[in-house]
Design a protein around this motif. Sequence first.
Motif, mmCIF file in Angstrom:
data_model
loop_
_atom_site.group_PDB
_atom_site.id
_atom_site.type_symbol
_atom_site.label_atom_id
_atom_site.label_comp_id
_atom_site.label_asym_id
_atom_site.label_seq_id
_atom_site.Cartn_x
_atom_site.Cartn_y
_atom_site.Cartn_z
ATOM 1 N N GLU A 217 0.846 -1.188 0.000
ATOM 2 C CA GLU A 217 0.000 0.000 0.000
ATOM 3 C C GLU A 217 0.881 1.238 0.000
ATOM 4 N N LEU A 218 0.725 2.055 -1.027
ATOM 5 C CA LEU A 218 1.500 3.285 -1.151
ATOM 6 C C LEU A 218 0.624 4.489 -0.869
ATOM 7 N N ASP A 219 1.223 5.519 -0.320
ATOM 8 C CA ASP A 219 0.529 6.796 -0.218
ATOM 9 C C ASP A 219 0.359 7.381 -1.616
ATOM 10 N N VAL A 220 -0.643 8.208 -1.786
ATOM 11 C CA VAL A 220 -0.881 8.826 -3.091
ATOM 12 C C VAL A 220 0.345 9.606 -3.556
ATOM 13 N N ASP A 221 1.071 10.217 -2.616
ATOM 14 C CA ASP A 221 2.262 10.983 -2.975
ATOM 15 C C ASP A 221 3.348 10.115 -3.612
ATOM 16 N N ASP A 222 3.287 8.812 -3.368
ATOM 17 C CA ASP A 222 4.286 7.901 -3.916
ATOM 18 C C ASP A 222 3.763 7.126 -5.120
#
Length: 361
Positions: A217-222
Motif C-alpha cells: 500500500e502506497l501513499d498517493v504521494d508515492d
Amino acid sequence: MTGAIRRSRLRAAVIGGVVLLVAAVGVTAAVGFGGGADPAEAGNAPPATATVTRQTLADAETADGELGYGPTRTATAKLGGTVTALPATGSTVQRGRALYSVDNQEVVLLYGGLPAYRTLAPGVEGADVAQFERNLKALGYTGFTVDDEYTGSTADAVRDWQEDLGLAETGRVEPGRIVYADRKVRVESHQVDVGDLTQPGKAVLAYTGTSRLVTVELDVDDQRLAKRDAKVSVKLPDGRAVAGTVSTIETVIQAGAAGANGQSGEAETKIEVTVAVADPKALAGFDQASVDVVFTAAERRDVLTVPVSALLALAEGGYGVQVADGEASRVVAVTTGLFADGRVEVTGADITEGTTVVVPT
C-alpha cells in the motif's frame, strides 16, 4: 501492513547535498579556487578529492509489503435465506463450482471483471451477456452464439445448466445466483456460519487469488513508484532477495477509524500495488509475512557522477565542481541530473571519467 514508505536515499542525498553546498560556499577561500590561500593556514591538510565515475545511477525507494495471496475481496449475498453450505477456508473454488449455498441452492463462481447486476433473460443485450455466455461455453454448454445478445438459444443452454445444478429451469439468470471473479479463488475466511440467515448486502465470505503475491500500500504521494510491469526487488524475512514485477495497481479508499463519538474519521486514499515474484518456489515456507519491496523510481545508465558534496553553488546560479589540476584548480560549471546514493549525475565541459574533483570538508 503499515504502508509507510521509509525515507528514500535520494531524499537524504538531496537534503545532505544542500547542507554541504552551503558549507562548500563557506570554505571557498580556504580550498583556494581563485583565492590563493596558503595550505598552512588550513592546518596543512590537503583538500579531500574524489574521482568522476561512470556508472548506472538508480533512485530506489523501499516500501513495506505483505506476502500472501493478493488483495482480499468480499462476496456479499444478493439473496435472502439460510446459508446451507460454505467451502473450507484455504480451499480453492474454480469456475462453475459453488462458492456457497443459500437454501440448499448453489451460488456459482464464474470468471469476469463485470459484476452481476441484473437478471439476464431473452431480449437483454450488453457486455454482461457476452461475459456470461463465455462462461457458459467454457463450461461445455452449446447451441448458442457467444455475443452480447441473450437469445432463446442462450435460454435453452441455461436451462440445461440449471438442470445440472438442481435449480428451477427458468432459462433466466438472476444476479444472486452467480459471483464473478477474475479467476479461481482461495477462500480466505467466513463472514457467516452455516445456518445463519443472510440477506442482500450481507458479507458471506472473503476470498483471494490462488497465487502467492506481495501486496504493497502506497501513499498517493508515492504513486510515481506504481508502474505496471515495473521490476522490483523483494527482500524476504530470511534476508534473500527475489525479483518481482508489478502486476496490478488499484486505487482504494480506506474508511477512517471511528472516533470517541462513534463517527468514522476521514477516509484515506491508498494505491494498492500487487507484485508477482519471478520464482514462486522461493516463497516456500512463508505464509503471511512482512517483506521489503524495493522500487526503482528512476534510473540513469552509463552516466558521469560525483559525490553530492562536491557540488558548489555558483554566484551566477546553478552548480559547479572544483576540478583539481596538479597544485592548481578551477571551477567548472556542470548540469546536474539524477541524485541517488549520495552521488549526482553531472555533465559539463572538461568533465570526463577519471577527472579529479575537490570535495569540500
